[in-house]
Design a protein around this motif. Structure first.
Motif, mmCIF file in Angstrom:
data_model
loop_
_atom_site.group_PDB
_atom_site.id
_atom_site.type_symbol
_atom_site.label_atom_id
_atom_site.label_comp_id
_atom_site.label_asym_id
_atom_site.label_seq_id
_atom_site.Cartn_x
_atom_site.Cartn_y
_atom_site.Cartn_z
ATOM 1 N N ILE A 1 2.483 -5.025 2.856
ATOM 2 C CA ILE A 1 1.750 -5.618 4.128
ATOM 3 C C ILE A 1 1.862 -7.038 4.072
ATOM 4 C CG2 ILE A 1 -0.693 -5.833 4.643
ATOM 5 C CD1 ILE A 1 0.661 -3.230 5.106
ATOM 6 N N HIS B 1 -10.015 -14.655 15.790
ATOM 7 C CA HIS B 1 -9.355 -14.197 16.665
ATOM 8 C C HIS B 1 -9.430 -14.789 17.948
ATOM 9 C CE1 HIS B 1 -8.065 -9.851 15.421
ATOM 10 N NE2 HIS B 1 -7.057 -10.423 15.650
ATOM 11 N N PHE C 1 0.872 -1.177 0.036
ATOM 12 C CA PHE C 1 0.202 0.023 0.061
ATOM 13 C C PHE C 1 0.910 1.221 -0.045
ATOM 14 C CE2 PHE C 1 -2.987 -3.065 2.017
ATOM 15 C CZ PHE C 1 -4.227 -2.952 1.344
ATOM 16 N N HIS D 1 1.539 4.753 1.269
ATOM 17 C CA HIS D 1 1.284 5.774 2.193
ATOM 18 C C HIS D 1 2.015 6.992 1.652
ATOM 19 C CE1 HIS D 1 -0.883 3.290 4.741
ATOM 20 N NE2 HIS D 1 0.232 2.306 4.781
ATOM 21 N N ALA E 1 -1.962 -11.545 15.073
ATOM 22 C CA ALA E 1 -1.992 -10.358 15.633
ATOM 23 C C ALA E 1 -2.945 -9.217 14.598
ATOM 24 C CB ALA E 1 -0.961 -9.756 16.107
ATOM 25 N N SER E 2 -3.562 -8.525 15.186
ATOM 26 C CA SER E 2 -4.163 -7.315 14.609
ATOM 27 C C SER E 2 -3.089 -6.490 13.800
ATOM 28 C CB SER E 2 -4.926 -6.484 15.409
ATOM 29 O OG SER E 2 -5.398 -5.393 14.865
ATOM 30 N N GLY E 3 -3.629 -6.474 12.467
ATOM 31 C CA GLY E 3 -2.475 -5.673 11.557
ATOM 32 C C GLY E 3 -1.499 -6.640 10.865
ATOM 33 N N SER E 4 -1.656 -8.038 11.093
ATOM 34 C CA SER E 4 -0.703 -9.117 10.553
ATOM 35 C C SER E 4 -0.794 -9.027 9.088
ATOM 36 C CB SER E 4 -0.562 -10.150 11.464
ATOM 37 O OG SER E 4 -1.823 -10.793 11.544
ATOM 38 N N GLY E 5 -2.181 -8.696 8.640
ATOM 39 C CA GLY E 5 -2.373 -9.025 7.141
ATOM 40 C C GLY E 5 -3.585 -9.807 6.797
ATOM 41 N N SER F 1 -6.875 -10.032 6.947
ATOM 42 C CA SER F 1 -8.190 -9.723 5.996
ATOM 43 C C SER F 1 -7.718 -9.240 4.518
ATOM 44 C CB SER F 1 -8.673 -8.361 6.594
ATOM 45 O OG SER F 1 -9.279 -8.845 7.974
ATOM 46 N N GLU G 1 -13.670 -13.197 10.356
ATOM 47 C CA GLU G 1 -14.199 -13.260 11.867
ATOM 48 C C GLU G 1 -15.570 -13.128 12.045
ATOM 49 O OE1 GLU G 1 -12.108 -10.654 14.471
ATOM 50 O OE2 GLU G 1 -10.801 -10.147 12.961
HETATM 51 N N1 ATP Z 1 -6.616 -0.109 1.843
HETATM 52 C C1 ATP Z 1 -5.387 -0.048 2.681
HETATM 53 N N2 ATP Z 1 -4.684 0.911 2.405
HETATM 54 C C2 ATP Z 1 -3.662 1.224 3.321
HETATM 55 N N3 ATP Z 1 -3.303 0.211 4.226
HETATM 56 C C3 ATP Z 1 -4.040 -0.761 4.592
HETATM 57 C C4 ATP Z 1 -5.085 -1.133 3.656
HETATM 58 N N4 ATP Z 1 -5.830 -2.171 4.004
HETATM 59 C C5 ATP Z 1 -5.089 -2.521 5.045
HETATM 60 N N5 ATP Z 1 -4.029 -1.671 5.149
HETATM 61 C C6 ATP Z 1 -2.936 -2.046 6.298
HETATM 62 O O1 ATP Z 1 -2.349 -3.443 5.942
HETATM 63 C C7 ATP Z 1 -2.026 -3.800 7.373
HETATM 64 C C8 ATP Z 1 -2.973 -5.136 7.592
HETATM 65 O O2 ATP Z 1 -4.309 -4.969 7.577
HETATM 66 P P1 ATP Z 1 -5.445 -6.219 7.831
HETATM 67 O O3 ATP Z 1 -6.746 -5.472 7.624
HETATM 68 O O4 ATP Z 1 -5.124 -7.115 6.543
HETATM 69 O O5 ATP Z 1 -4.892 -6.759 9.310
HETATM 70 P P2 ATP Z 1 -5.723 -7.847 9.845
HETATM 71 O O6 ATP Z 1 -4.943 -8.892 10.273
HETATM 72 O O7 ATP Z 1 -6.919 -8.319 9.377
HETATM 73 O O8 ATP Z 1 -6.060 -7.243 11.479
HETATM 74 P P3 ATP Z 1 -7.328 -7.091 12.351
HETATM 75 O O9 ATP Z 1 -6.990 -8.595 13.143
HETATM 76 O O10 ATP Z 1 -7.199 -5.919 13.127
HETATM 77 O O11 ATP Z 1 -8.499 -7.370 11.371
HETATM 78 C C9 ATP Z 1 -2.521 -2.811 8.503
HETATM 79 O O12 ATP Z 1 -1.424 -2.318 8.780
HETATM 80 C C10 ATP Z 1 -3.417 -1.828 7.717
HETATM 81 O O13 ATP Z 1 -3.229 -0.649 8.067
#
Ligand code: ATP
Ligand code: MG
Length: 226
Positions: free
Chosen positions: A22, A204, A13, A15, A41-45, A47, A171
Motif C-alpha cells: 500500500i 480532499h 497488507f 489479503h 485519490a481515494s485509496g492512494s494511501g 490515511s 480530513e
Molecule cells: N487495515 C487494512 N487492511 C487491509 N487493507 C487496508 C487496510 N487499511 C487500508 N487498506 C487499503 O490500503 C489502501 C489505502 O487506504 P487508505 O485508507 O490509506 O487510502 P486513502 O488515500 O486514505 O483513501 P480515502 O481518500 O478514501 O480516505 C486501500 O486500498 C485500502 O483498501
C-alpha cells in the motif's frame, strides 16, 4: 527546521495468501510550524501514511524520526509516550463523548495525558484551549446542542490541550459545509502560525488547499509531488 522525517516508509497488507503493498517507499520531511496538506485519490494511501506517521499503526519498512529520535527503534510503551506528549489528532468526525460537556471532554483528555498538571494549571489549559478555538462560551454545552463546526473546534481544542508539537488531521473538514470548513481551516492555520504547531493534514477539499504552505500529492502508495 526539519522536525519530523519519514524515510522509505513501506506498508503491506495481507489479503488471504497475497500481500498488497500500500505504501511503496515514502520520504517526507515536516518542518517546524509548517502546514502540509496531503492529497491524492481515494485509496492512494493517505490515511495509512498519516496513521503510520502518528505511531498509530505499524510499518512494514522504513524509519520515522521525530526530534532526531528514531521512533522505529522504540518499544510500544516509548512510542505511546511520544504520541501522548507530542502528538495531537483530529479526524473527520469530532468523536466527542455524548454525555460530557465541552469542558468535561477536555478534563477527560487531561486525566489520560502523560503529564499530570495541578488543578490550577488544568483549569488554565482548558480555558486557553477553548478560547483558542472560540468555544469558551460553550464550555457547559453538550455535543448534541452544537453544530458540526463547533464540535470539530472542540475536537481541535482536545487535540492541542497538551501543547503538542505535531497535529495530525485526517480530513478534518470533510463532514462540514463550506462556511464551517473555512472556520476550521482558519483555526488550524492559526495554530501553525501562532503556536508554531507542525500540521500534517489529509484533505480532499480543493477549496482549503490555499491554507497549506506545502501540498504533497500521493498516487498508488507513492509521493508524486512535494
Ligand atoms: N487495515 C487494512 N487492511 C487491509 N487493507 C487496508 C487496510 N487499511 C487500508 N487498506 C487499503 O490500503 C489502501 C489505502 O487506504 P487508505 O485508507 O490509506 O487510502 P486513502 O488515500 O486514505 O483513501 P480515502 O481518500 O478514501 O480516505 C486501500 O486500498 C485500502 O483498501
Ligand atoms: Mg483516508
Amino acid at each position: 527546521m526539519s522536525l519530523f522525517q519519514l524515510e522509505d516508509i513501506k506498508k503491506e497488507f495481507k489479503h488471504g495468501s497475497t500481500k498488497e503493498q500500500i505504501l511503496k517507499g515514502i520520504d517526507l520531511e515536516l518542518n517546524k510550524g509548517e502546514l502540509t496538506a496531503l492529497v491524492g485519490a481515494s485509496g492512494s494511501g493517505k490515511s495509512t501514511l498519516l496513521t503510520i506517521a502518528a505511531g498509530l499503526q505499524d510499518l512494514s519498512g522504513g524509519s520515522i524520526k521525530f526530534s532526531g529520535k528514531n521512533m522505529t527503534e522504540m518499544n510500544a510503551e516509548e512510542v505511546r509516550e511520544v504520541r501522548a506528549k507530542y502528538f495531537g489528532f483530529v479526524f473527520q468526525h469530532a468523536h466527542l463523548v455524548p454525555f460530557l460537556t465541552v469542558k468535561e471532554q477536555l478534563e477527560l483528555m487531561l486525566d489520560t495525558a502523560e503529564t499530570k498538571w495541578s488543578k490550577k494549571s488544568r483549569e488554565a489549559r482548558i480555558e486557553d484551549a477553548l478560547t483558542t478555538v472560540d468555544m469558551w462560551e460553550h464550555r457547559d454545552s453538550y455535543p448534541e446542542n452544537m453544530s458540526g463546526g463547533e464540535k470539530q473546534r472542540v475536537a481541535i481544542a482536545r487535540a492541542i490541550i497538551h501543547e503538542p508539537e505535531i497535529l495530525f488531521a485526517d480530513e478534518p473538514t470533510a463532514s462540514l459545509d463550506s462556511k464551517r470548513s473555512v472556520e476550521v481551516m482558519e483555526l488550524i492555520e492559526r495554530l501553525a502560525r501562532e503556536l508554531n504547531i507542525t500540521v500534517l493534514m489529509v484533505t480532499h477539499d480543493n477549496d482549503i488547499l490555499k491554507y497549506a504552505e506545502r501540498i504533497v500529492e500521493m498516487k498508488d502508495g507513492k509521493i508524486i509531488e512535494s
